[in-house]
Design a protein around this motif. Sequence first.
Motif, mmCIF file in Angstrom:
data_model
loop_
_atom_site.group_PDB
_atom_site.id
_atom_site.type_symbol
_atom_site.label_atom_id
_atom_site.label_comp_id
_atom_site.label_asym_id
_atom_site.label_seq_id
_atom_site.Cartn_x
_atom_site.Cartn_y
_atom_site.Cartn_z
ATOM 1 N N ARG A 116 0.843 -1.201 0.000
ATOM 2 C CA ARG A 116 0.000 0.000 0.000
ATOM 3 C C ARG A 116 0.874 1.246 0.000
ATOM 4 N NH1 ARG A 116 -4.902 1.068 4.277
ATOM 5 N NH2 ARG A 116 -5.336 3.240 3.748
ATOM 6 N N ARG A 117 0.554 2.170 -0.898
ATOM 7 C CA ARG A 117 1.333 3.390 -1.054
ATOM 8 C C ARG A 117 0.432 4.599 -0.789
ATOM 9 N NH1 ARG A 117 4.302 1.646 -6.779
ATOM 10 N NH2 ARG A 117 5.124 -0.360 -5.993
ATOM 11 N N PRO A 118 1.024 5.794 -0.654
ATOM 12 C CA PRO A 118 0.182 6.977 -0.448
ATOM 13 C C PRO A 118 -0.877 7.094 -1.530
ATOM 14 C CG PRO A 118 2.479 7.521 -0.078
ATOM 15 C CD PRO A 118 2.459 6.118 -0.625
ATOM 16 N N GLY A 119 -2.085 7.432 -1.111
ATOM 17 C CA GLY A 119 -3.202 7.465 -2.049
ATOM 18 C C GLY A 119 -3.338 8.783 -2.784
ATOM 19 N N GLU A 120 -4.197 8.741 -3.791
ATOM 20 C CA GLU A 120 -4.578 9.949 -4.522
ATOM 21 C C GLU A 120 -5.949 10.406 -4.023
ATOM 22 O OE1 GLU A 120 -3.497 10.026 -8.965
ATOM 23 O OE2 GLU A 120 -3.947 7.921 -8.560
ATOM 24 N N PRO A 121 -6.204 11.714 -4.065
ATOM 25 C CA PRO A 121 -7.526 12.186 -3.631
ATOM 26 C C PRO A 121 -8.588 11.896 -4.688
ATOM 27 C CG PRO A 121 -6.167 14.036 -4.321
ATOM 28 C CD PRO A 121 -5.290 12.821 -4.389
ATOM 29 N N TYR A 122 -9.636 11.216 -4.284
ATOM 30 C CA TYR A 122 -10.793 10.935 -5.134
ATOM 31 C C TYR A 122 -11.984 11.731 -4.618
ATOM 32 C CZ TYR A 122 -8.704 6.935 -7.603
ATOM 33 O OH TYR A 122 -7.934 6.131 -8.399
ATOM 34 N N GLU A 123 -12.755 12.261 -5.539
ATOM 35 C CA GLU A 123 -14.004 12.926 -5.172
ATOM 36 C C GLU A 123 -15.066 11.861 -4.934
ATOM 37 O OE1 GLU A 123 -14.772 15.434 -8.486
ATOM 38 O OE2 GLU A 123 -13.245 16.917 -7.934
ATOM 39 N N LEU A 124 -15.736 11.938 -3.791
ATOM 40 C CA LEU A 124 -16.781 10.985 -3.444
ATOM 41 C C LEU A 124 -18.135 11.565 -3.841
ATOM 42 C CD1 LEU A 124 -17.122 8.233 -1.961
ATOM 43 C CD2 LEU A 124 -17.638 9.562 0.095
#
Length: 257
Positions: free
Chosen positions: A154-162
């Motif tokens: 697991r790596r740092p995530g990207e921001p997703y719009e919910l």
Amino acid sequence: MSQTIQTNQTLLTGAAPNAVRPLRLGTPHLPALLVENVDRYRVRGSAVVVNPHPDPVLLDVSPPVAIPPLSSTIVRDTVIVSAPSVVLVATSDAPAADVIRDPGWHLLGDLMGPPAADGTGGFPRDVPLWKGPQDEAGTVLLDAPHLLGERPDRRPGEPYELRVNLWYAPAGTDCAIHNRHDFIEVHTQITGVGRMQKFHAPDHASLYQDVPMAPGYTTPQPFCRTNPDGGYLYPWHQYRADTDCVWLAVEYHLPTH
């Protein structure tokens, strides 16, 4: 695990603890809330609690109970210990069909228009699938390749719009086999009993997985894969309503730049 929660909370810097915003889903008798920067938030009454994040959310009960990542449960008069955010939808005994009498609901065939002569595009108007208004529900950090089982670490995530919206279909409705989405999605059952089905081909006879869905249940593992050219690859799938049903679509969109 805790690092991701802290990182998600950083996105909400400046927001007050337990910041509550009504979600405009077109259902006065099924009120929905987004609660951000959750800090010992008490759910009053009965509600479906959706954890849209890739880490578990703890409830203040003994023995401990956790809502798994991208999952949900029904709770009553219970404290949520902490979370970057949760989505709450009140439970109701009202008939499921009542939702389509509320403003903002449309037959999907009216929204998309009829399919082309070759069967592509549009949506058949004779399928009684109704879509409610969609609302934004904040931002979630996702490491999509890890979440979708394509990479073990697991790596740092990207921001997703919910984004969230409700759907309705009457008993016995097959909501159309399809395999195209430009987002990651899971579904949460709100009222009634339905099922998520997967197929080898756009043919009901090719069914290979049939997942029953009762109120409070979310399909916890997104079943798409990342597309090397962008977007996501889904198997052929559909929602089927066994009874009159209302369910919540929880969509994760990469922001367009």
